[in-house]
Motif scaffolding. Structure first.
Motif, PDB file in Angstrom:
ATOM      1  N   VAL A  53      -9.943   4.733  -3.092  1.00 42.29           N
ATOM      2  CA  VAL A  53      -9.551   3.453  -3.000  1.00 42.29           C
ATOM      3  C   VAL A  53      -9.732   2.694  -4.317  1.00 42.29           C
ATOM      4  O   VAL A  53      -8.724   1.803  -4.723  1.00 42.29           O
ATOM      5  CB  VAL A  53     -10.491   2.791  -2.041  1.00 42.29           C
ATOM      6  CG1 VAL A  53     -10.214   1.266  -1.865  1.00 42.29           C
ATOM      7  CG2 VAL A  53     -10.029   3.516  -0.542  1.00 42.29           C
ATOM      8  N   ARG A  54     -10.816   2.755  -5.010  1.00 43.12           N
ATOM      9  CA  ARG A  54     -11.336   1.879  -6.240  1.00 43.12           C
ATOM     10  C   ARG A  54     -10.176   2.389  -7.272  1.00 43.12           C
ATOM     11  O   ARG A  54      -9.460   1.426  -8.110  1.00 43.12           O
ATOM     12  CB  ARG A  54     -12.348   2.204  -6.831  1.00 43.12           C
ATOM     13  CG  ARG A  54     -12.727   1.539  -7.887  1.00 43.12           C
ATOM     14  CD  ARG A  54     -14.119   1.753  -8.656  1.00 43.12           C
ATOM     15  NE  ARG A  54     -14.552   3.484  -8.660  1.00 43.12           N
ATOM     16  CZ  ARG A  54     -14.112   4.160  -9.595  1.00 43.12           C
ATOM     17  NH1 ARG A  54     -13.506   3.495 -10.495  1.00 43.12           N
ATOM     18  NH2 ARG A  54     -14.368   5.470  -9.651  1.00 43.12           N
ATOM     19  N   GLU A  55      -9.952   3.613  -7.524  1.00 48.88           N
ATOM     20  CA  GLU A  55      -8.881   4.140  -8.675  1.00 48.88           C
ATOM     21  C   GLU A  55      -7.596   3.784  -8.449  1.00 48.88           C
ATOM     22  O   GLU A  55      -6.835   3.520  -9.269  1.00 48.88           O
ATOM     23  CB  GLU A  55      -9.170   5.727  -8.843  1.00 48.88           C
ATOM     24  CG  GLU A  55     -10.479   6.341  -9.457  1.00 48.88           C
ATOM     25  CD  GLU A  55     -10.650   5.920 -11.055  1.00 48.88           C
ATOM     26  OE1 GLU A  55      -9.390   5.619 -11.465  1.00 48.88           O
ATOM     27  OE2 GLU A  55     -11.619   6.280 -11.634  1.00 48.88           O
ATOM     28  N   THR A  56      -7.209   3.844  -7.176  1.00 48.40           N
ATOM     29  CA  THR A  56      -5.908   3.388  -6.903  1.00 48.40           C
ATOM     30  C   THR A  56      -5.566   2.028  -7.160  1.00 48.40           C
ATOM     31  O   THR A  56      -4.489   1.453  -7.862  1.00 48.40           O
ATOM     32  CB  THR A  56      -5.253   3.746  -5.511  1.00 48.40           C
ATOM     33  OG1 THR A  56      -5.739   5.091  -5.275  1.00 48.40           O
ATOM     34  CG2 THR A  56      -3.784   3.474  -5.079  1.00 48.40           C
ATOM     35  N   GLU A  57      -6.623   1.331  -6.736  1.00 42.38           N
ATOM     36  CA  GLU A  57      -6.622  -0.421  -7.204  1.00 42.38           C
ATOM     37  C   GLU A  57      -6.483  -0.359  -8.824  1.00 42.38           C
ATOM     38  O   GLU A  57      -5.774  -1.205  -9.155  1.00 42.38           O
ATOM     39  CB  GLU A  57      -7.566  -1.016  -6.488  1.00 42.38           C
ATOM     40  CG  GLU A  57      -7.918  -2.541  -6.940  1.00 42.38           C
ATOM     41  CD  GLU A  57      -6.824  -3.614  -6.620  1.00 42.38           C
ATOM     42  OE1 GLU A  57      -6.717  -4.365  -7.789  1.00 42.38           O
ATOM     43  OE2 GLU A  57      -6.218  -3.424  -5.891  1.00 42.38           O
ATOM     44  N   GLU A  58      -7.464   0.110  -9.255  1.00 44.53           N
ATOM     45  CA  GLU A  58      -7.649  -0.065 -10.813  1.00 44.53           C
ATOM     46  C   GLU A  58      -6.074   0.477 -11.481  1.00 44.53           C
ATOM     47  O   GLU A  58      -6.070  -0.137 -12.683  1.00 44.53           O
ATOM     48  CB  GLU A  58      -8.640   0.748 -11.266  1.00 44.53           C
ATOM     49  CG  GLU A  58     -10.161   0.053 -10.920  1.00 44.53           C
ATOM     50  CD  GLU A  58     -11.188   0.934 -11.510  1.00 44.53           C
ATOM     51  OE1 GLU A  58     -12.434   0.430 -11.113  1.00 44.53           O
ATOM     52  OE2 GLU A  58     -11.029   1.988 -12.123  1.00 44.53           O
ATOM     53  N   GLU A  59      -5.807   1.746 -11.294  1.00 39.32           N
ATOM     54  CA  GLU A  59      -4.867   2.126 -12.064  1.00 39.32           C
ATOM     55  C   GLU A  59      -3.047   1.587 -11.762  1.00 39.32           C
ATOM     56  O   GLU A  59      -2.449   1.453 -12.758  1.00 39.32           O
ATOM     57  CB  GLU A  59      -4.650   4.008 -11.564  1.00 39.32           C
ATOM     58  CG  GLU A  59      -5.734   4.241 -11.987  1.00 39.32           C
ATOM     59  CD  GLU A  59      -5.549   5.858 -12.251  1.00 39.32           C
ATOM     60  OE1 GLU A  59      -4.836   6.453 -11.484  1.00 39.32           O
ATOM     61  OE2 GLU A  59      -6.626   6.716 -12.667  1.00 39.32           O
ATOM     62  N   VAL A  60      -3.112   1.163 -10.294  1.00 41.52           N
ATOM     63  CA  VAL A  60      -1.656   0.896  -9.996  1.00 41.52           C
ATOM     64  C   VAL A  60      -1.653  -0.692  -9.038  1.00 41.52           C
ATOM     65  O   VAL A  60      -0.681  -1.020  -8.795  1.00 41.52           O
ATOM     66  CB  VAL A  60      -0.826   1.844  -9.215  1.00 41.52           C
ATOM     67  CG1 VAL A  60      -0.614   3.148 -10.086  1.00 41.52           C
ATOM     68  CG2 VAL A  60      -1.531   2.060  -7.869  1.00 41.52           C
ATOM     69  N   GLY A  61      -2.778  -1.220  -8.947  1.00 41.27           N
ATOM     70  CA  GLY A  61      -2.760  -2.390  -8.233  1.00 41.27           C
ATOM     71  C   GLY A  61      -2.790  -2.488  -6.797  1.00 41.27           C
ATOM     72  O   GLY A  61      -2.277  -3.640  -6.086  1.00 41.27           O
ATOM     73  N   LEU A  62      -2.785  -1.325  -6.120  1.00 44.52           N
ATOM     74  CA  LEU A  62      -2.362  -1.375  -4.555  1.00 44.52           C
ATOM     75  C   LEU A  62      -3.573  -0.991  -3.885  1.00 44.52           C
ATOM     76  O   LEU A  62      -4.517  -0.608  -4.476  1.00 44.52           O
ATOM     77  CB  LEU A  62      -1.546   0.252  -4.337  1.00 44.52           C
ATOM     78  CG  LEU A  62      -0.163   0.295  -4.725  1.00 44.52           C
ATOM     79  CD1 LEU A  62       0.333   1.656  -4.227  1.00 44.52           C
ATOM     80  CD2 LEU A  62       0.706  -0.882  -4.297  1.00 44.52           C
ATOM     81  N   GLU A  63      -3.572  -1.718  -2.852  1.00 42.46           N
ATOM     82  CA  GLU A  63      -4.654  -1.380  -1.860  1.00 42.46           C
ATOM     83  C   GLU A  63      -4.397  -0.472  -0.730  1.00 42.46           C
ATOM     84  O   GLU A  63      -3.339  -0.424  -0.273  1.00 42.46           O
ATOM     85  CB  GLU A  63      -5.071  -3.086  -0.985  1.00 42.46           C
ATOM     86  CG  GLU A  63      -6.321  -2.887  -0.127  1.00 42.46           C
ATOM     87  CD  GLU A  63      -6.374  -4.050   0.601  1.00 42.46           C
ATOM     88  OE1 GLU A  63      -6.824  -4.128   1.897  1.00 42.46           O
ATOM     89  OE2 GLU A  63      -6.177  -5.061   0.088  1.00 42.46           O
ATOM     90  N   VAL A  64      -5.262   0.606  -0.623  1.00 41.59           N
ATOM     91  CA  VAL A  64      -4.965   1.508   0.433  1.00 41.59           C
ATOM     92  C   VAL A  64      -6.199   1.733   1.224  1.00 41.59           C
ATOM     93  O   VAL A  64      -7.202   1.473   0.980  1.00 41.59           O
ATOM     94  CB  VAL A  64      -4.797   3.088  -0.465  1.00 41.59           C
ATOM     95  CG1 VAL A  64      -3.456   3.066  -1.247  1.00 41.59           C
ATOM     96  CG2 VAL A  64      -5.773   3.347  -1.114  1.00 41.59           C
TER      97      VAL A  64
END
Length: 163
Positions: A53-64
């Motif tokens: 979750v954190r890496e997806t937010e940091e890398e591409v700005g998406l909340e999953v």
């Protein structure tokens, strides 16, 4: 040993839309210039799910959210465990992907995933993961550090197992 994650956000697949997966082109670090899902190294005390979750937010700005664990991949380098990667997929995505210093995101039709611009092993397991299967795999590389310059020499896969 590194504990890492990959997250594969999916969308579409209705009667009028193709199924797409969000991939990133890595801008730096291990696998620079290659495509993969968002992800990275787990921090101390962080669960693999929290890391994805954190890496997806940091890398591409998406909340999953509602991540489904789809795989566990062990990478051996010269006979020793180099890393274990926890693979997740989700259809619960909020926001629009944006580029970062680490990654350039792109929604790609599932049938057009650029396996020729990915890790040598990805074509062996990612199609099944994108189709909803679960996988446990071991991938063997030889030739010393860094892993992305080592030679892929073999693998073992188990499908439809609990991860």
């Amino acid at each position: 040993m590194l504990e890492t994650t990959l997250c594969f956000p999916l969308r579409g697949g209705g009667p009028e839309t193709d199924r797409e997966v969000l991939l990133i082109e890595k801008r730096r670090g291990l696998g620079e210039g290659w495509y993969n899902g968002p992800g990275g190294k787990c921090e101390p005390g962080e669960t693999p799910r929290e890391c994805a979750v954190r890496e997806t937010e940091e890398e591409v700005g998406l909340e999953v959210t509602d991540l489904e664990q789809a795989g566990e991949l062990t990478f051996l380098l010269d006979g020793a465990v180099h890393s274990v990667c926890h693979v997740f997929r989700t259809r619960s995505v909020t926001g629009e992907p944006t580029a970062s210093d680490e990654a350039i995101p792109e929604w790609i039709p599932v049938e057009d995933v650029p396996y020729d611009r990915m890790w040598d092993d990805d074509h062996l397991w990612l199609p099944g993961v994108l189709e909803g299967e679960t996988v446990v795999g071991e991938f063997r590389f030889e030739g010393g550090e860094p892993l992305d310059e080592a030679e892929f020499v073999g693998h073992d896969l188990e499908w439809d197992v609990s991860v």
